[in-house]
Design a protein around this motif. Structure first.
Motif, PDB file in Angstrom:
ATOM      1  N   GLY A 120     -52.526 -67.692 -11.110  1.00 22.80           N
ATOM      2  CA  GLY A 120     -51.931 -68.017 -12.405  1.00 22.80           C
ATOM      3  C   GLY A 120     -52.665 -67.361 -13.551  1.00 22.80           C
ATOM      4  N   SER A 121     -53.980 -67.288 -13.426  1.00 24.49           N
ATOM      5  CA  SER A 121     -54.775 -66.629 -14.462  1.00 24.49           C
ATOM      6  C   SER A 121     -54.460 -65.135 -14.525  1.00 24.49           C
ATOM      7  CB  SER A 121     -56.270 -66.834 -14.168  1.00 24.49           C
ATOM      8  OG  SER A 121     -57.071 -66.205 -15.144  1.00 24.49           O
ATOM      9  N   TRP A 122     -54.269 -64.519 -13.373  1.00 23.61           N
ATOM     10  CA  TRP A 122     -53.911 -63.095 -13.355  1.00 23.61           C
ATOM     11  C   TRP A 122     -52.525 -62.847 -13.954  1.00 23.61           C
ATOM     12  CZ3 TRP A 122     -55.995 -61.797  -7.793  1.00 23.61           C
ATOM     13  CH2 TRP A 122     -57.369 -61.488  -7.900  1.00 23.61           C
ATOM     14  N   ILE A 123     -51.584 -63.737 -13.681  1.00 23.72           N
ATOM     15  CA  ILE A 123     -50.246 -63.600 -14.261  1.00 23.72           C
ATOM     16  C   ILE A 123     -50.324 -63.685 -15.779  1.00 23.72           C
ATOM     17  CG2 ILE A 123     -47.984 -64.702 -14.473  1.00 23.72           C
ATOM     18  CD1 ILE A 123     -48.250 -65.523 -11.528  1.00 23.72           C
ATOM     19  N   MET A 124     -51.119 -64.636 -16.270  1.00 27.59           N
ATOM     20  CA  MET A 124     -51.312 -64.749 -17.713  1.00 27.59           C
ATOM     21  C   MET A 124     -51.985 -63.500 -18.274  1.00 27.59           C
ATOM     22  SD  MET A 124     -49.991 -67.332 -19.133  1.00 27.59           S
ATOM     23  CE  MET A 124     -50.841 -67.108 -20.701  1.00 27.59           C
ATOM     24  N   GLY A 125     -52.914 -62.946 -17.498  1.00 25.22           N
ATOM     25  CA  GLY A 125     -53.576 -61.719 -17.919  1.00 25.22           C
ATOM     26  C   GLY A 125     -52.592 -60.566 -18.038  1.00 25.22           C
ATOM     27  N   LEU A 126     -51.631 -60.495 -17.097  1.00 25.58           N
ATOM     28  CA  LEU A 126     -50.617 -59.449 -17.147  1.00 25.58           C
ATOM     29  C   LEU A 126     -49.716 -59.625 -18.371  1.00 25.58           C
ATOM     30  CD1 LEU A 126     -49.197 -57.030 -15.827  1.00 25.58           C
ATOM     31  CD2 LEU A 126     -47.842 -58.663 -14.492  1.00 25.58           C
ATOM     32  N   LEU A 127     -49.288 -60.848 -18.616  1.00 25.96           N
ATOM     33  CA  LEU A 127     -48.458 -61.119 -19.784  1.00 25.96           C
ATOM     34  C   LEU A 127     -49.206 -60.817 -21.082  1.00 25.96           C
ATOM     35  CD1 LEU A 127     -46.756 -64.468 -18.681  1.00 25.96           C
ATOM     36  CD2 LEU A 127     -45.767 -62.168 -18.659  1.00 25.96           C
ATOM     37  N   MET A 128     -50.482 -61.196 -21.104  1.00 25.58           N
ATOM     38  CA  MET A 128     -51.302 -60.918 -22.281  1.00 25.58           C
ATOM     39  C   MET A 128     -51.492 -59.424 -22.506  1.00 25.58           C
ATOM     40  SD  MET A 128     -52.295 -63.447 -24.167  1.00 25.58           S
ATOM     41  CE  MET A 128     -53.701 -62.663 -24.951  1.00 25.58           C
ATOM     42  N   THR A 129     -51.478 -58.655 -21.411  1.00 26.10           N
ATOM     43  CA  THR A 129     -51.624 -57.203 -21.543  1.00 26.10           C
ATOM     44  C   THR A 129     -50.455 -56.610 -22.317  1.00 26.10           C
ATOM     45  OG1 THR A 129     -52.887 -57.034 -19.481  1.00 26.10           O
ATOM     46  CG2 THR A 129     -51.828 -55.033 -20.284  1.00 26.10           C
ATOM     47  N   PHE A 130     -49.233 -57.034 -21.977  1.00 24.01           N
ATOM     48  CA  PHE A 130     -48.061 -56.540 -22.704  1.00 24.01           C
ATOM     49  C   PHE A 130     -48.099 -56.998 -24.165  1.00 24.01           C
ATOM     50  CE2 PHE A 130     -46.405 -56.501 -18.289  1.00 24.01           C
ATOM     51  CZ  PHE A 130     -46.054 -55.154 -18.218  1.00 24.01           C
ATOM     52  N   PHE A 131     -48.523 -58.223 -24.372  1.00 24.22           N
ATOM     53  CA  PHE A 131     -48.636 -58.717 -25.749  1.00 24.22           C
ATOM     54  C   PHE A 131     -49.706 -57.947 -26.510  1.00 24.22           C
ATOM     55  CE2 PHE A 131     -50.494 -61.771 -28.823  1.00 24.22           C
ATOM     56  CZ  PHE A 131     -49.376 -61.947 -29.625  1.00 24.22           C
ATOM     57  N   GLU A 132     -50.783 -57.612 -25.827  1.00 23.28           N
ATOM     58  CA  GLU A 132     -51.868 -56.871 -26.465  1.00 23.28           C
ATOM     59  C   GLU A 132     -51.429 -55.463 -26.843  1.00 23.28           C
ATOM     60  OE1 GLU A 132     -55.816 -56.191 -27.905  1.00 23.28           O
ATOM     61  OE2 GLU A 132     -54.516 -57.933 -27.585  1.00 23.28           O
ATOM     62  N   ILE A 133     -50.592 -54.836 -26.026  1.00 22.94           N
ATOM     63  CA  ILE A 133     -50.061 -53.512 -26.370  1.00 22.94           C
ATOM     64  C   ILE A 133     -49.271 -53.587 -27.674  1.00 22.94           C
ATOM     65  CG2 ILE A 133     -48.422 -51.716 -25.666  1.00 22.94           C
ATOM     66  CD1 ILE A 133     -49.253 -52.268 -22.773  1.00 22.94           C
TER      67      ILE A 133
END
Length: 269
Positions: free
Chosen positions: A230-243
């Motif tokens: 779950g933490s990795w999924i959030m990390g992936l979502l945060m990556t797109f938001f960070e872009i």
């Protein structure tokens, strides 16, 4: 194995998590590679050098490939240039005054944008603007540019007069002048630095926390692995938001820089 040993082994993941996990901190952004004359050359400095070389090569390639019918690569290049020219420089500085400052505005935009995006692009994954020295250096260039532009346009005394709108009652003129002086000399450059620095630092620390935390949880036992995923999924979502934030902050930094130059050149307040 006695009961005490069994209890110790069964609690090993919790003990491991308590002892070995360290959340990311600002110290993780200082990554010295080697030292020259007592000065450390960091990973961020290396990324800056790489980005500069990449942009120089890109501009040289674009200059050689200029044509009436642009290729796909030239179409992208011209699109970025026209965005910086028409939607930032011309709109904020205005008239024909923007042309001498267009190279600076375009360079600021692409330089900040590429450096920001490298914060999520492997194998670099190093947002250089998360180190305050880099946005501070860029802001110093902008700071000198808009003050020099204002003095060149109006003269020193005339430039200082633009700090106060015409028609104000005499008693409040000193107050307004002081507020504007502080704004143009301290507040504007300070917010320019802190906005870019703070967003890049916070975003990268959030990504690092989700990814590092996920890795640790996955290796802490079967049950904790679910939380790690779950933490990795959030990390992936945060990556797109960070872009999205990285592109936005490059735009905002350049937009504010152009607005400060435009305000310094304006004939009225």
């Amino acid at each position: 194995m006695n009961p005490v040993e069994e209890l110790h082994v069964s609690h090993a993941p919790a003990q491991l998590a308590e002892v070995e996990f360290h959340s990311p901190s600002t110290n993780d952004f200082w990554l010295p590679l080697f030292e020259v004359g007592g000065l450390e050359f960091t990973r961020g400095m290396l990324v800056i050098v790489l980005v500069t070389g990449l942009l120089v090569a890109w501009m040289l390639w674009a200059a050689k490939r200029a044509a009436v019918v642009p290729s796909k690569g030239m179409f992208v290049t011209e699109g970025i240039y026209n965005f910086a020219r028409n939607d930032i420089a011309r709109d904020l500085i205005g008239g024909q005054k923007f042309k001498p400052y267009l190279p600076l505005i375009f360079s600021l935009f692409v330089f900040v944008l590429v450096n920001n995006l490298l914060g999520v692009i492997p194998p670099v994954q190093m947002p250089t603007m998360s180190s305050i020295a880099f946005p501070l250096a860029l802001t110093l260039v902008v700071y000198l540019t808009y003050h020099v532009a204002g003095i060149k346009q109006h003269g020193l005394v005339g430039y200082l007069k633009t700090f106060v709108p015409s028609g104000l009652p005499a008693p409040i003129v000193p107050v307004v002048f002081l507020l504007e002086f502080v704004s143009k000399t301290i507040t504007q450059p300070l917010t320019l630095v802190l906005r870019l620095f703070g967003n890049m630092l916070a975003g990268h620390m959030a990504l690092a926390l989700f990814i590092m935390g996920g890795w640790f949880l996955v290796n802490s036992g079967p049950l904790m692995a679910i939380a790690g995923a779950g933490s990795w999924i959030m990390g992936l979502l945060m990556t797109f938001f960070e872009i999205l934030i990285q592109c936005l902050q490059a735009y905002v930094f350049t937009l504010l820089s152009a607005s400060y130059i435009g305000a310094a050149l304006a004939d009225d307040h």
